[in-house]
Design a protein around this motif. Structure first.
Motif, mmCIF file in Angstrom:
data_model
loop_
_atom_site.group_PDB
_atom_site.id
_atom_site.type_symbol
_atom_site.label_atom_id
_atom_site.label_comp_id
_atom_site.label_asym_id
_atom_site.label_seq_id
_atom_site.Cartn_x
_atom_site.Cartn_y
_atom_site.Cartn_z
ATOM 1 N N HIS A 23 0.792 -1.230 0.000
ATOM 2 C CA HIS A 23 0.000 0.000 0.000
ATOM 3 C C HIS A 23 0.824 1.279 0.000
ATOM 4 N N GLY A 24 2.121 1.184 0.059
ATOM 5 C CA GLY A 24 2.873 2.424 0.167
ATOM 6 C C GLY A 24 4.336 2.285 -0.186
ATOM 7 N N SER A 32 5.151 10.513 -0.586
ATOM 8 C CA SER A 32 3.919 10.198 -1.297
ATOM 9 C C SER A 32 2.708 10.828 -0.619
ATOM 10 N N SER A 33 2.964 11.856 0.200
ATOM 11 C CA SER A 33 1.870 12.483 0.960
ATOM 12 C C SER A 33 0.833 13.145 0.052
ATOM 13 N N SER A 36 -3.283 9.930 -3.212
ATOM 14 C CA SER A 36 -4.378 9.265 -2.511
ATOM 15 C C SER A 36 -3.985 7.828 -2.194
ATOM 16 N N THR A 37 -4.720 7.199 -1.304
ATOM 17 C CA THR A 37 -4.470 5.797 -0.978
ATOM 18 C C THR A 37 -4.599 4.935 -2.223
ATOM 19 N N THR A 38 -5.595 5.212 -3.044
ATOM 20 C CA THR A 38 -5.795 4.459 -4.285
ATOM 21 C C THR A 38 -4.601 4.633 -5.214
ATOM 22 N N ARG A 40 -1.496 5.445 -4.354
ATOM 23 C CA ARG A 40 -0.342 4.752 -3.766
ATOM 24 C C ARG A 40 -0.426 3.251 -4.010
ATOM 25 N N GLU A 41 -1.608 2.677 -3.841
ATOM 26 C CA GLU A 41 -1.783 1.238 -4.052
ATOM 27 C C GLU A 41 -1.530 0.867 -5.516
#
Length: 192
Positions: A23-24, A32-33, A36-38, A40-41
């Motif tokens: 995930h990161g 990577s701040s 989005s989580t998506t 990054r994934e």
């Protein structure tokens, strides 16, 4: 050795070798701040896919060297000579030296070894009688073509399955990644 696909299913470290997790990214290396989580994934999945490609290429290269009883350096030289033959170009020891980033003496040793083992032929250059022309033997070219050549060529199928727009995106991505990885961006690599 297990294939990358098999290794990934059992080993989360291998599966995420270049990203830190599925995930990161390693926070001390990549900021990577802003993603989005998506995002990054998806980027992590892309980086892991690249790692699997590199591993597949490495495994194929290792298998072909083992099959042909050659070193990595030998295979690089033969690949160059095979490409030159296909393009109708004459290769001199100096050209091979530049391509291999080796000294003239080291290239001479390489050519001597390949010639002794029946992989190359050294003859007078067709237009410059002061130079030699190095060509790969038909037997070695055929062996390389029927093993690693056919396997490497299968990459064309993956590219052919993409649309023209998708290929353009992949080209931009790979060219961009090559630029980011360029030693011109690594101050530490140019220090004595």
């Amino acid at each position: 050795m297990e294939s990358p696909e098999v290794a990934d299913s059992h080993d989360p470290i291998t599966a995420n070798m270049y990203t830190g997790s599925e995930h990161g990214f390693p926070g001390d290396i990549v900021d990577s701040s802003g993603l989005s989580t998506t995002d990054r994934e998806q980027i992590a999945h892309l980086m892991n896919s690249l790692a699997r490609l590199r591993e597949a290429e490495r495994a194929l290269s290792d298998a072909s060297r083992k099959f042909m009883h050659l070193s990595e350096q030998d295979m690089r030289a033969l690949h160059y000579l095979i490409a030159a033959k296909r393009q109708g170009e004459v290769v001199t020891p100096k050209m091979l030296s530049v391509h291999m980033n080796m000294s003239a003496a080291s290239v001479t040793k390489l050519i001597n070894r390949l010639e002794r083992d029946g992989h190359v032929i050294r003859a007078l250059h067709p237009s410059d009688r002061r130079a030699y022309a190095i060509t790969v033997t038909e037997k070695t070219a055929r062996s390389a073509r029927e093993t690693v050549g056919r396997s490497q060529a299968r990459r064309i199928y993956a590219a052919a399955r993409l649309t023209s727009g998708e290929r353009d995106a992949v080209i931009r991505f790979l060219d961009g990644m090559s630029e980011e990885l360029s030693l011109s961006n690594a101050d530490w690599a140019t220090q004595p």
